[in-house]
Design an enzyme around this catalytic site. Structure first.
Site, PDB file in Angstrom:
ATOM      1  N   ILE A  79      -4.222  96.524  69.659  1.00 12.63           N
ATOM      2  CA  ILE A  79      -3.430  95.378  69.181  1.00 12.63           C
ATOM      3  C   ILE A  79      -3.242  95.438  67.666  1.00 12.63           C
ATOM      4  CG2 ILE A  79      -3.511  92.842  68.899  1.00 12.63           C
ATOM      5  CD1 ILE A  79      -4.636  92.743  71.796  1.00 12.63           C
ATOM      6  N   ARG A 120       0.784  89.118  62.567  1.00  8.56           N
ATOM      7  CA  ARG A 120       1.537  90.379  62.395  1.00  8.56           C
ATOM      8  C   ARG A 120       2.923  90.230  63.032  1.00  8.56           C
ATOM      9  NH1 ARG A 120       2.581  95.166  59.817  1.00  8.56           N
ATOM     10  NH2 ARG A 120       3.188  96.791  61.297  1.00  8.56           N
ATOM     11  N   GLY A 178      -1.976 100.742  63.792  1.00 12.24           N
ATOM     12  CA  GLY A 178      -2.496 101.664  62.766  1.00 12.24           C
ATOM     13  C   GLY A 178      -3.677 101.056  62.027  1.00 12.24           C
ATOM     14  N   TRP A 188     -34.667 109.163  70.625  1.00 11.33           N
ATOM     15  CA  TRP A 188     -33.737 108.030  70.535  1.00 11.33           C
ATOM     16  C   TRP A 188     -34.474 106.706  70.325  1.00 11.33           C
ATOM     17  CZ3 TRP A 188     -32.554 110.464  75.675  1.00 11.33           C
ATOM     18  CH2 TRP A 188     -31.709 111.562  75.523  1.00 11.33           C
ATOM     19  N   GLN A 200       4.701  89.317  75.881  1.00 12.42           N
ATOM     20  CA  GLN A 200       3.713  89.178  76.954  1.00 12.42           C
ATOM     21  C   GLN A 200       2.755  90.373  76.994  1.00 12.42           C
ATOM     22  OE1 GLN A 200       5.415  88.431  80.804  1.00 12.42           O
ATOM     23  NE2 GLN A 200       5.947  86.315  80.297  1.00 12.42           N
ATOM     24  N   GLU A 207     -30.825 100.978  77.491  1.00 15.14           N
ATOM     25  CA  GLU A 207     -31.421 100.059  78.486  1.00 15.14           C
ATOM     26  C   GLU A 207     -30.836 100.300  79.884  1.00 15.14           C
ATOM     27  OE1 GLU A 207     -33.494  96.877  78.352  1.00 15.14           O
ATOM     28  OE2 GLU A 207     -34.387  97.651  76.534  1.00 15.14           O
ATOM     29  N   GLY A 208     -30.551 101.562  80.179  1.00 20.29           N
ATOM     30  CA  GLY A 208     -29.985 101.924  81.478  1.00 20.29           C
ATOM     31  C   GLY A 208     -28.479 102.033  81.392  1.00 20.29           C
ATOM     32  N   THR A 209     -27.953 103.221  81.711  1.00 24.59           N
ATOM     33  CA  THR A 209     -26.501 103.442  81.637  1.00 24.59           C
ATOM     34  C   THR A 209     -25.783 102.609  82.711  1.00 24.59           C
ATOM     35  OG1 THR A 209     -26.559 105.243  83.232  1.00 24.59           O
ATOM     36  CG2 THR A 209     -26.894 105.851  80.907  1.00 24.59           C
TER      37      THR A 209
END
Ligand code: FAD
Length: 408
Positions: free
Chosen positions: A362, A292, A365, A162, A303, A388-390
């Site tokens: 938001i 939209r 499709g 990786w 809201q 970089e660390g989970t």
């Protein structure tokens, strides 16, 4: 020590606007193409080199900015443009920082310029620590470096995985075990110069996101490097190992997992990348929600949509504040007594994942198609809670720091 401030100064604002312009005019328009191609975007890196963004000078200027805001500001803008391309541009910086932090002046002067090349012939560098069986658990690393005293050479064997820019880098920085008894305290970093025999690229990974960034295995088969390639030099290593052995003899914290603490100071930079991606997706979603129309009115008039956008923006601003605080602390040598570096990375990366998912929702499709960039941003964002660390490792670091206990 610089006071903590949330206001960029005039010079920083100028740099931010310049970077934003590059991200908007050069990176963002190229993002979809390089995501599809899944290749390193050399022409974009070259363009960044031409204008001075892809250079040690620029990186060092931001890195040593006493306010601590230089790096997070730069990362946020570039990753706002596109995460995969931006990682191709800043990936070299991760290896360069390894040399800046641990190398001698001579090593810094010799190797860092070769990591970048120049605008007419750009190069990249790779930092190789992770292995197939040593990701979060860095202490179980198997790559070995053995000193050949007669030749003053190190012989390195192992497989890294990786690695960002692995195999295509001009210079590789490789972490290897020099004393297996000491766990992560027995690790050292080595420069592998360009064209060194025995280093080769293994599998190149096809990925979920940040596909413009090259990720691959790096095979080290009896790689021989001169003694001068040990970062920091042999004397310093011997002293460090002697101290670690002494501590181990006294029954001290013998084998501490390096992934838990080593990257504490560099984690805010990853948090800033995540803030950039989250902000990009939020902006697209906000614009879309205002234009939209469904049921005869803009969807933001509900809201249910507007409150999501309010939450998205609130989380992004909160993430940026944590990132800036941690960066300021790191640059000014403030101890991370509550693992503030990990906190910033944890919160910002989880925010990026959540906000990009909300953005897809938001856009409906359209959000699910590659006609709009939020689909890519959502895929890209998933990396931040992993490398970089989970997130789980960040929580471990925070919980251990807060409690002083070895929580497992
Ligand atoms: C695109 C990409 C680029 C990368 N670039 C680099 C690079 O340039 N250089 C480099 O050295 N590495 C790089 N990495 C490697 C990356 O840092 C590792 O993938 C990461 O540290 C996680 O290690 P792992 O994949 O082995 O996961 P594992 O350690 O196997 O973890 C798997 C899961 O188990 C969880 N887990 C593990 N241990 C614990 C625990 N103690 N408590 C709770 N949960 C736990 C993890 O959180 C995770 O969810 C890159 C990875 C990717 C995907």
């Amino acid at each position: 020590m610089a006071e903590f401030t949330m206001e960029l100064n005039d010079e920083q604002k100028e740099v931010r606007d310049w970077l934003h312009g590059f991200a908007a005019d050069v990176i963002r328009p190229a993002a979809a193409e390089w995501d599809e191609r899944e290749e390193t975007p050399w022409p974009v890196i070259q363009e960044a080199a031409k204008v001075g963004i892809y250079s040690l000078d620029f990186y060092a200027q931001q890195y040593f900015d006493p306010t601590g805001l230089g790096i997070p500001m730069a990362m946020e803008e570039l990753f706002w443009g596109d995460a995969g391309i931006a990682l191709s541009i800043v990936g070299t910086g991760l290896a360069a920082v390894g040399v800046l932090a641990n190398g001698t002046e001579e090593q810094i002067g010799t190797w860092i310029p070769q990591m970048y090349g120049d605008a007419s012939d750009v190069k990249v560098a790779a930092f190789c620590s992770s292995e197939p069986d040593a990701g979060s658990d860095v202490a179980s690393m198997r790559t070995r470096a053995v000193y050949d005293e007669a030749k003053d050479e190190w012989v390195i064997n192992g497989t890294k995985t990786w690695a960002t820019n692995g195999g295509i880098a001009n210079v590789h920085v490789v972490v290897a075990v020099v004393d297996a008894e000491l766990g992560s305290k027995g690790h050292a970093s080595f420069i592998i110069p360009p064209g060194t025999e025995g280093l080769s690229q293994g599998q190149k990974f096809k990925k979920h996101g940040i596909r413009a960034s090259h990720t691959a295995e790096v095979i080290l088969d009896s790689v021989r490097v001169p003694g001068s390639c040990l970062l920091g030099g042999k004397e310093k290593l011997d002293e460090r190992l002697a101290r670690a052995r002494e501590k181990a003899r006294q029954g001290g914290e013998r084998v501490k997992n390096a992934a838990m603490a080593t990257f504490e100071a560099s984690r805010p930079a990853v948090g800033a990348m995540a803030v950039g991606t989250a902000r990009a997706a939020y902006e697209v979603a906000l614009d879309y929600a205002k234009t939209r129309e469904q049921f005869g009115r803009p969807i933001i008039d509900n809201q249910g949509v507007a409150f999501q956008l309010a939450d998205m923006r609130t989380s992004i601003d909160a993430a940026r504040l944590l990132v800036w605080r941690a960066s300021w602390m790191a640059v000014n040598g403030k101890p991370f007594t509550a693992a503030e570096g990990s906190m910033s990375k944890l919160f910002a990366s989880e925010t990026a994942k959540k906000v990009t998912a909300q953005a897809v929702q938001i856009l409906g499709g359209n959000g699910y198609t590659r006609e709009y960039p939020v689909e890519r941003m959502h895929r890209d964002a998933a990396i931040y809670t992993i490398f970089e660390g989970t997130s789980e490792i960040q929580r471990l670091v925070i919980a251990r720091t807060l409690s002083g206990m070895t929580i497992r």
